[in-house]
Scaffold this motif. Sequence first.
Motif, PDB file in Angstrom:
ATOM      1  N   UNK A 198       0.837  -1.201   0.000  1.00  0.00           N
ATOM      2  CA  UNK A 198       0.000   0.000   0.000  1.00  0.00           C
ATOM      3  C   UNK A 198       0.873   1.254   0.000  1.00  0.00           C
ATOM      4  N   UNK A 199       2.014   1.191   0.670  1.00  0.00           N
ATOM      5  CA  UNK A 199       2.930   2.337   0.672  1.00  0.00           C
ATOM      6  C   UNK A 199       3.419   2.642  -0.744  1.00  0.00           C
ATOM      7  N   UNK A 200       3.708   1.614  -1.534  1.00  0.00           N
ATOM      8  CA  UNK A 200       4.169   1.815  -2.907  1.00  0.00           C
ATOM      9  C   UNK A 200       3.062   2.402  -3.773  1.00  0.00           C
TER      10      UNK A 200
ATOM     11  N   UNK B  99      -2.689  10.660 -10.392  1.00  0.00           N
ATOM     12  CA  UNK B  99      -3.790  11.632 -10.376  1.00  0.00           C
ATOM     13  C   UNK B  99      -3.490  12.811 -11.303  1.00  0.00           C
ATOM     14  N   UNK B 100      -2.271  13.352 -11.240  1.00  0.00           N
ATOM     15  CA  UNK B 100      -1.904  14.479 -12.111  1.00  0.00           C
ATOM     16  C   UNK B 100      -1.911  14.069 -13.577  1.00  0.00           C
ATOM     17  N   UNK B 101      -1.377  12.898 -13.889  1.00  0.00           N
ATOM     18  CA  UNK B 101      -1.306  12.447 -15.284  1.00  0.00           C
ATOM     19  C   UNK B 101      -2.696  12.228 -15.883  1.00  0.00           C
ATOM     20  N   UNK B 102      -3.653  11.866 -15.039  1.00  0.00           N
ATOM     21  CA  UNK B 102      -5.022  11.620 -15.519  1.00  0.00           C
ATOM     22  C   UNK B 102      -5.941  12.823 -15.330  1.00  0.00           C
ATOM     23  N   UNK B 103      -5.466  13.833 -14.597  1.00  0.00           N
ATOM     24  CA  UNK B 103      -6.294  15.002 -14.367  1.00  0.00           C
ATOM     25  C   UNK B 103      -7.476  14.713 -13.450  1.00  0.00           C
ATOM     26  N   UNK B 104      -7.277  13.872 -12.456  1.00  0.00           N
ATOM     27  CA  UNK B 104      -8.347  13.560 -11.506  1.00  0.00           C
ATOM     28  C   UNK B 104      -7.892  13.916 -10.090  1.00  0.00           C
ATOM     29  N   UNK B 105      -8.831  13.979  -9.198  1.00  0.00           N
ATOM     30  CA  UNK B 105      -8.541  14.367  -7.817  1.00  0.00           C
ATOM     31  C   UNK B 105      -7.719  13.294  -7.115  1.00  0.00           C
ATOM     32  N   UNK B 106      -6.673  13.692  -6.391  1.00  0.00           N
ATOM     33  CA  UNK B 106      -5.873  12.726  -5.639  1.00  0.00           C
ATOM     34  C   UNK B 106      -6.711  11.910  -4.650  1.00  0.00           C
ATOM     35  N   UNK B 107      -7.757  12.498  -4.091  1.00  0.00           N
ATOM     36  CA  UNK B 107      -8.602  11.764  -3.143  1.00  0.00           C
ATOM     37  C   UNK B 107      -9.288  10.586  -3.828  1.00  0.00           C
ATOM     38  N   UNK B 108      -9.661  10.736  -5.094  1.00  0.00           N
ATOM     39  CA  UNK B 108     -10.282   9.635  -5.839  1.00  0.00           C
ATOM     40  C   UNK B 108      -9.315   8.483  -6.052  1.00  0.00           C
TER      41      UNK B 108
ATOM     42  N   UNK C 278      -9.456   4.704  -4.414  1.00  0.00           N
ATOM     43  CA  UNK C 278      -9.343   3.511  -5.267  1.00  0.00           C
ATOM     44  C   UNK C 278      -8.313   2.539  -4.702  1.00  0.00           C
ATOM     45  N   UNK C 279      -7.205   3.068  -4.213  1.00  0.00           N
ATOM     46  CA  UNK C 279      -6.179   2.214  -3.597  1.00  0.00           C
ATOM     47  C   UNK C 279      -6.769   1.480  -2.396  1.00  0.00           C
ATOM     48  N   UNK C 280      -7.466   2.208  -1.547  1.00  0.00           N
ATOM     49  CA  UNK C 280      -8.041   1.583  -0.348  1.00  0.00           C
ATOM     50  C   UNK C 280      -9.104   0.557  -0.714  1.00  0.00           C
ATOM     51  N   UNK C 281      -9.884   0.832  -1.757  1.00  0.00           N
ATOM     52  CA  UNK C 281     -10.924  -0.112  -2.184  1.00  0.00           C
ATOM     53  C   UNK C 281     -10.334  -1.416  -2.701  1.00  0.00           C
ATOM     54  N   UNK C 282      -9.137  -1.355  -3.250  1.00  0.00           N
ATOM     55  CA  UNK C 282      -8.511  -2.552  -3.836  1.00  0.00           C
ATOM     56  C   UNK C 282      -7.447  -3.177  -2.941  1.00  0.00           C
ATOM     57  N   UNK C 283      -7.331  -2.662  -1.735  1.00  0.00           N
ATOM     58  CA  UNK C 283      -6.344  -3.218  -0.803  1.00  0.00           C
ATOM     59  C   UNK C 283      -6.741  -4.635  -0.402  1.00  0.00           C
ATOM     60  N   UNK C 284      -5.773  -5.522  -0.427  1.00  0.00           N
ATOM     61  CA  UNK C 284      -5.972  -6.898   0.029  1.00  0.00           C
ATOM     62  C   UNK C 284      -5.302  -7.013   1.390  1.00  0.00           C
ATOM     63  N   UNK C 285      -6.066  -7.377   2.369  1.00  0.00           N
ATOM     64  CA  UNK C 285      -5.569  -7.456   3.740  1.00  0.00           C
ATOM     65  C   UNK C 285      -4.810  -8.763   3.957  1.00  0.00           C
ATOM     66  N   UNK C 286      -4.002  -8.829   5.006  1.00  0.00           N
ATOM     67  CA  UNK C 286      -3.255 -10.061   5.302  1.00  0.00           C
ATOM     68  C   UNK C 286      -4.182 -11.262   5.491  1.00  0.00           C
ATOM     69  N   UNK C 287      -3.738 -12.414   5.045  1.00  0.00           N
ATOM     70  CA  UNK C 287      -4.489 -13.653   5.190  1.00  0.00           C
ATOM     71  C   UNK C 287      -4.691 -13.950   6.665  1.00  0.00           C
ATOM     72  N   UNK C 288      -5.903 -14.239   7.057  1.00  0.00           N
ATOM     73  CA  UNK C 288      -6.286 -14.506   8.452  1.00  0.00           C
ATOM     74  C   UNK C 288      -5.982 -13.314   9.366  1.00  0.00           C
ATOM     75  N   UNK C 289      -5.791 -12.160   8.783  1.00  0.00           N
ATOM     76  CA  UNK C 289      -5.562 -10.963   9.573  1.00  0.00           C
ATOM     77  C   UNK C 289      -4.134 -10.725  10.000  1.00  0.00           C
ATOM     78  N   UNK C 290      -3.236 -11.693   9.763  1.00  0.00           N
ATOM     79  CA  UNK C 290      -1.862 -11.491  10.226  1.00  0.00           C
ATOM     80  C   UNK C 290      -0.786 -12.097   9.323  1.00  0.00           C
ATOM     81  N   UNK C 291      -1.136 -12.872   8.316  1.00  0.00           N
ATOM     82  CA  UNK C 291      -0.132 -13.487   7.436  1.00  0.00           C
ATOM     83  C   UNK C 291       0.131 -12.589   6.228  1.00  0.00           C
TER      84      UNK C 291
END
Length: 194
Positions: free
Chosen positions: A135-137, A146-155, A159-172
């Motif tokens: 997620x840091x990357x 966002x600048x290259x596409x001309x869209x808001x950084x918040x959008x 999108x990054x948060x919506x597509x984040x995959x959490x650790x397997x079983x919460x810790x792996x």
Amino acid sequence: MISHLRPAATIFATLTLLCGIVYPAVVTGIGKLAWPGQAAGSVVVRDGQAVGSRLIGQAFTSPRYFWGRPSATSPAPNHGAASAGSNLGPTNPALHDAVKGRIAALRAADPGNTAPVPVDLVTASASGLDPEISLAAARYQAGRVARARGIAPAGVAALIEDHAERPLSGFLGEPRVNVLALNLALDRLAPAAP
């Protein structure tokens, strides 16, 4: 002598048949029945066309897209048949030079970004084919995209948060995002110019 060769040849033929044909066929059949998408390579389809796999990274180079980890495969990046790490140790000057070059390329692509560069954007994974970034990357690249596409950084951040995959079983493992899935979602949000 023949009395010794006959049982050896029989055992060899039997084990070859069982381990080399029957077992792989059964495991493949079970995989196709139980997990058809994964057994077929986790292919991602958009508009009826295969655009990649969730399991193998792709070399995105446009500033309008998120970039994945560097690939250690050759002769081409993300070459599935050539999966291998670079095998460069932490004291190897070639690794230092490669990392410096990658950092310079990231800084040149986004000169206003003074945040520390996440390590997974400048080092290849053990397979050389990693389809995911931390997620840091992804957050590091959000402003450029966002600048290259001309869209808001918040959008882009949402999108990054919506597509984040959490650790397997919460810790792996650590939270991560699949670069291909993120870029396809980005195209749906703000289509790339031709």
